[in-house]
Scaffold this active site. Structure first.
Site, PDB file in Angstrom:
ATOM      1  N   GLU A   1      62.075  31.147  64.342  1.00 53.23           N
ATOM      2  CA  GLU A   1      62.661  31.890  63.408  1.00 53.23           C
ATOM      3  C   GLU A   1      62.342  31.071  61.678  1.00 53.23           C
ATOM      4  OE1 GLU A   1      63.796  35.351  61.532  1.00 53.23           O
ATOM      5  OE2 GLU A   1      64.031  34.947  63.498  1.00 53.23           O
TER       6      GLU A   1
ATOM      7  N   ASP B   1      59.864  35.743  65.566  1.00 54.04           N
ATOM      8  CA  ASP B   1      60.363  37.127  65.105  1.00 54.04           C
ATOM      9  C   ASP B   1      59.761  37.584  63.620  1.00 54.04           C
ATOM     10  OD1 ASP B   1      62.425  39.500  65.002  1.00 54.04           O
ATOM     11  OD2 ASP B   1      63.213  38.570  63.222  1.00 54.04           O
TER      12      ASP B   1
ATOM     13  N   ALA C   1      49.272  37.863  53.664  1.00 54.05           N
ATOM     14  CA  ALA C   1      48.572  37.301  54.872  1.00 54.05           C
ATOM     15  C   ALA C   1      48.996  36.242  55.496  1.00 54.05           C
ATOM     16  CB  ALA C   1      46.975  37.071  54.234  1.00 54.05           C
ATOM     17  N   GLY C   2      50.301  36.262  55.280  1.00 56.98           N
ATOM     18  CA  GLY C   2      50.960  35.255  56.242  1.00 56.98           C
ATOM     19  C   GLY C   2      51.384  35.692  57.661  1.00 56.98           C
ATOM     20  N   GLU C   3      52.338  35.058  58.419  1.00 54.91           N
ATOM     21  CA  GLU C   3      52.494  35.271  59.801  1.00 54.91           C
ATOM     22  C   GLU C   3      53.102  36.580  60.023  1.00 54.91           C
ATOM     23  OE1 GLU C   3      56.395  32.936  60.993  1.00 54.91           O
ATOM     24  OE2 GLU C   3      55.714  31.884  59.083  1.00 54.91           O
ATOM     25  N   ALA C   4      53.838  37.251  58.984  1.00 53.80           N
ATOM     26  CA  ALA C   4      54.400  38.512  59.009  1.00 53.80           C
ATOM     27  C   ALA C   4      53.350  39.661  59.039  1.00 53.80           C
ATOM     28  CB  ALA C   4      55.494  38.715  58.202  1.00 53.80           C
TER      29      ALA C   4
ATOM     30  N   SER D   1      47.111  35.153  48.110  1.00 54.99           N
ATOM     31  CA  SER D   1      47.088  34.721  46.629  1.00 54.99           C
ATOM     32  C   SER D   1      45.734  34.921  45.798  1.00 54.99           C
ATOM     33  CB  SER D   1      47.759  33.564  46.650  1.00 54.99           C
ATOM     34  OG  SER D   1      46.996  32.532  47.368  1.00 54.99           O
TER      35      SER D   1
ATOM     36  N   ASN E   1      61.855  39.868  52.195  1.00 60.18           N
ATOM     37  CA  ASN E   1      63.300  39.527  51.845  1.00 60.18           C
ATOM     38  C   ASN E   1      63.682  38.345  51.086  1.00 60.18           C
ATOM     39  OD1 ASN E   1      64.253  41.647  53.476  1.00 60.18           O
ATOM     40  ND2 ASN E   1      63.521  40.587  55.152  1.00 60.18           N
TER      41      ASN E   1
ATOM     42  N   ASN F   1      63.742  43.812  60.830  1.00 59.88           N
ATOM     43  CA  ASN F   1      63.598  43.334  62.045  1.00 59.88           C
ATOM     44  C   ASN F   1      64.900  43.650  62.870  1.00 59.88           C
ATOM     45  OD1 ASN F   1      61.568  42.401  60.793  1.00 59.88           O
ATOM     46  ND2 ASN F   1      61.354  40.523  61.850  1.00 59.88           N
TER      47      ASN F   1
END
Length: 597
Positions: free
Chosen positions: A291, A314, A348-351, A382, A454, A499
Site C-alpha cells: 500500500e 492495491d 501515468a503512475g501505478e494507479a 507531467s 485522493n 478501492n
C-alpha cells in the site's frame, strides 16, 4: 477447568482436571462409547460448562480487562460478568445495551468541530473497545468511512506524530535487519490472515510521510473488518520505516519515525525481502497487501513477489478493478461495449497504468485484438501525452506509447483524441478545468469523467464542476466523496470510485480459499461483480457504484467470485466446501458482545 485426555473414533473427550489418575479416568469413561457419551444431555451440559470456564480463564480480570480493547465492553458488562471478572465497582452500576452505547458514541462524534477531531475520537474508541468501534462503523458506514479513511485519514497522517495516542501495528526499521521474525512474533495475535504494509513514500496524493503513513494500513484494515467481516484479530498493519526525504518531518521533534533520509537500493530491497520471507515463516499463507509505495518500488516489488507469495498492490490492482467496474456501469447508461471505447488517463503512475493493463485485458476478453485494445488507452504524465517519439519513458509507460504528436495540454489532448472516458489519477487538483470538461462535453453526449485522486483536495475536479461544465450530462465518479449538491432543481449524488469496493471482498475470497497467489483474473471478476451490483435506482441518481450501505453484500459477492477463481485455477489450499457461499457467510464477523459467563 479441563484438559484433553482421551481420544476415540477421531473424537475427543475433554476430562475435568480432577479426574487425572487412571482409576478416576476409568470410572469417568466406564464402558460407555464415545458416541453415546457425546449424545448424553448431562455430558453436553458438562462440556458447555467446561467451555465457558475455558473462555472465562482466557479473559483478563479486573482493571486489566477494562484496558484490553479486545475484551472490554465498557458499560455493557452484565451483573454476572462484573462479579466473575472482578470489575464490580470499577465500572458504573448501570448496564447499557450496545445500541445505547452507539447512541452515546454518535452523539460525541457529531458534536466534534471538525473531521480530524472525529477521527481522533473514533481511533481512541478503537483503542478502548474494538467491538463497539466496529459496530458503530458498520452501522454508520456512509457517515463514518470518510472519517476513518479518505479523505480524513490523509489529514490524520499529516498530523500523525502530533495526534499520536497508542502504537498500532508493527514498525520495522533498517536497524531491525536480521530480527524481523522476532519482531513479528511480538504481535499478540497469532492467526494473522491479512497484512497491509506501507513504506510511507506515497501516502494518497500527499507524498512522503514516512512512518506517519501508518494511518493508512490501520485504516485499510479497519475497512477489511467493517466491509468484509474479517475479524480484526486476523489483521496486522505494518510500516517499513526506512526513513523519509520530507524535510519538514525530519525537523519535527514530534515525528515518530527514524530521523534519516530514505533507504534506497540493495539495502532497501534486502529489508523488504527479509520482511516478506519473515511473514511466510511467522504467518504462513497470510495475504500481503502493498500500500502506498512510490512508483519506483511499487511495480518491481509486485513483479518480484506476486508469483512467489500471496500478495497484491492495491494502488495498482485495486484501483484498476474499481476503475473497470465504473466503466462497465457507465456503459449501462451510454450503451456500447468496452472494446469500442477510447480512454484518456491523466496520470501515468501505478494507479493509472495498472488500470490501463486491466482494461486492455477486459477489451481482449470482449474480442479486441491486443494491439487494438492497447491503442484505445492513452496516457498523459507531467510532460504531456505519452507518445512513441519520447525518449524519457519507463518500460511500463512505453507499453502505452502511441504514434501521435506530443501534446502537453489536457484540453488539446481531449480535442485531438476524442476520448469517451477521461480518468484522473494524477494527484493534481483542478487539472480537469472548465476547458477540459467542456471539451469532453463537445465530443460526447454523455462524457464519462472519473476524478479518482485522493484525498478530496487532490481530486482533478469537483463533482459540481463536472456537472456545471458539461451541462449536467456527465457520468462522474471520484476517489473521495463529495457532498450531494443541488443542480437545476434536483439533488445530485455522485458515486465514489474508491478501492474499498474491491480490496475487502478480494481479501475475503483469498483467505477463504487459502489461495496461494492473487491473480489479475481475480480483480477482473471483482470488477464485473461490482458493476453488476449497481442498481437501476443508483444509476438514476447519478451513481455508478453501489451505496456504501450495501458494502458487506458487495464484498460477499466479490469474495465468492474470487474464491471460485481460486478453486477453478487450482490455487486454493483448503478443500472446497459443498456450499461455498454459505461457508463464506459463516466466516463473516459481526461485531456484537459475547457473554463471558
Amino acid at each position: 477447568m479441563y484438559r484433553v485426555d482421551y481420544e476415540r473414533e477421531d473424537m475427543v473427550i475433554r476430562v475435568p482436571r480432577r479426574l487425572v489418575d487412571a482409576e478416576s479416568l476409568s470410572r469417568f469413561l466406564g464402558d460407555v462409547t464415545l458416541r453415546s457419551l457425546l449424545e448424553s444431555t448431562e455430558h453436553v451440559e458438562t462440556a458447555r460448562r467446561m467451555e465457558r470456564q475455558r473462555r472465562l480463564d482466557q479473559i483478563p480480570k479486573g482493571i486489566a480487562l477494562l484496558r484490553n480493547p479486545d475484551y472490554n465492553k465498557g458499560t455493557a458488562f452484565t451483573e454476572e460478568e462484573k462479579d466473575a471478572l472482578g470489575i464490580r465497582g470499577l465500572v458504573p452500576p448501570r448496564v447499557h445495551t450496545i445500541q445505547e452505547q452507539m447512541a452515546r458514541v454518535l452523539e460525541n462524534i457529531r458534536r466534534k468541530p471538525n473531521d480530524l477531531e472525529k477521527y481522533i475520537f473514533l481511533i481512541s474508541l478503537q483503542d478502548r473497545n474494538k467491538t463497539l468501534f466496529y459496530r458503530v462503523l458498520l452501522e454508520n458506514i456512509e457517515e463514518l468511512m470518510p472519517i476513518v479513511y479518505t479523505p480524513t485519514v490523509g489529514e490524520a497522517c499529516q498530523e500523525y506524530g502530533h495526534i499520536f495516542r497508542r502504537p498500532r501495528g508493527i514498525f520495522i526499521t533498517p536497524d531491525d535487519r536480521g530480527r524481523i521474525v522476532s519482531l513479528l512474533r511480538n504481535w499478540p495475535h497469532k492467526d494473522i490472515r491479512i497484512i497491509v504494509v506501507t513504506d510511507g513514500e506515497r501516502i494518497l496524493g500527499l507524498g512522503d510521510l514516512g512512518a506517519d503513513g501508518m494511518g493508512i494500513p490501520v485504516g485499510k484494515l479497519a475497512l477489511y473488518t467493517a466491509c468484509a467481516g474479517i475479524h480484526h484479530s486476523r489483521t496486522l498493519p505494518v510500516t517499513l520505516d526506512v526513513g523519509t526525504d520530507n524535510e519538514a518531518l525530519l525537523s519535527d521533534p514530534l515525528y515518530i519515525g527514524v530521523r534519516r533520509p530514505r533507504l534506497r537500493g540493495e539495502e532497501y530491497d534486502a529489508l523488504v525481502d527479509e520482511f516478506v520471507m519473515a511473514v511466510q515463516h511467522v504467518f504462513p499463507g497470510a495475504l500481503i497487501q502493498f500500500e502506498d509505495f512510490a512508483n519506483r518500488n511499487a511495480f518491481r516489488l509486485l513483479q518480484r513477489y506476486r508469483h512467489r507469495v500471496c500478495c497484491f498492490n492495491d494502488d495498482m490492482q485495486g484501483t484498476a478493478a474499481v476503475t473497470l467496474a465504473g466503466l462497465y456501469a457507465a456503459l449501462r447508461l451510454t450503451g456500447g461495449s468496452l472494446k469500442d471505447q477510447t480512454i484518456l488517463f491523466v496520470g501515468a503512475g501505478e494507479a493509472g497504468l495498472g488500470a490501463g493493463e486491466l482494461i486492455v485485458s477486459a477489451m481482449i476478453a470482449e474480442g479486441a485484438l491486443p494491439e487494438e485494445a492497447r491503442s484505445r488507452c492513452w496516457f498523459m504524465d507531467s510532460k504531456g501525452l505519452i507518445v512513441r517519439d519520447r525518449d524519457d519513458l519507463s518500460p511500463h509507460k512505453r507499453a502505452f506509447a502511441h504514434a501521435h504528436p506530443l501534446v502537453a495540454d489536457p484540453a488539446e489532448a481531449v480535442a485531438s483524441l476524442r476520448p469517451t472516458a477521461l480518468i484522473g489519477v494524477s494527484g493534481q487538483p483542478g487539472v480537469f478545468d472548465a476547458r477540459v470538461l467542456k471539451a469532453m462535453a463537445r465530443v460526447n453526449d454523455r462524457p464519462v469523467v472519473f476524478a479518482l485522486s485522493n484525498p478530496t483536495a487532490k481530486a482533478e475536479c469537483t463533482a459540481r464542476e463536472a456537472y456545471e461544465h458539461t451541462d449536467g450530462r456527465v457520468i462522474f465518479a471520484s476517489g473521495s466523496p463529495f457532498e450531494p449538491f443541488e443542480y437545476r432543481g434536483r439533488t445530485v449524488r455522485t458515486g465514489q470510485g474508491n478501492n474499498v469496493y474491491i480490496f475487502p471482498g478480494v481479501g475475503l475470497g483469498v483467505i477463504t480459499s487459502g489461495a496461494r497467489q492473487v491473480t489479475d483474473e481475480m480483480f477482473f471478476v471483482a470488477a464485473k461483480t461490482l458493476a453488476q451490483m449497481v442498481l437501476p435506482e443508483d444509476l438514476e441518481a447519478g451513481m455508478i457504484f453501489p451505496r456504501l450501505s450495501r458494502i458487506r453484500d458487495v464484498s460477499l459477492r466479490i469474495a465468492l467470485a474470487v474464491a471460485h477463481v481460486a478453486y477453478r485455477d487450482g490455487l486454493a489450499t483448503v478443500p472446497r466446501p459443498e456450499d461455498l457461499e454459505a461457508h463464506i457467510r459463516s466466516l463473516v464477523y459481526y461485531p456484537d458482545y459475547e457473554n463471558y459467563v
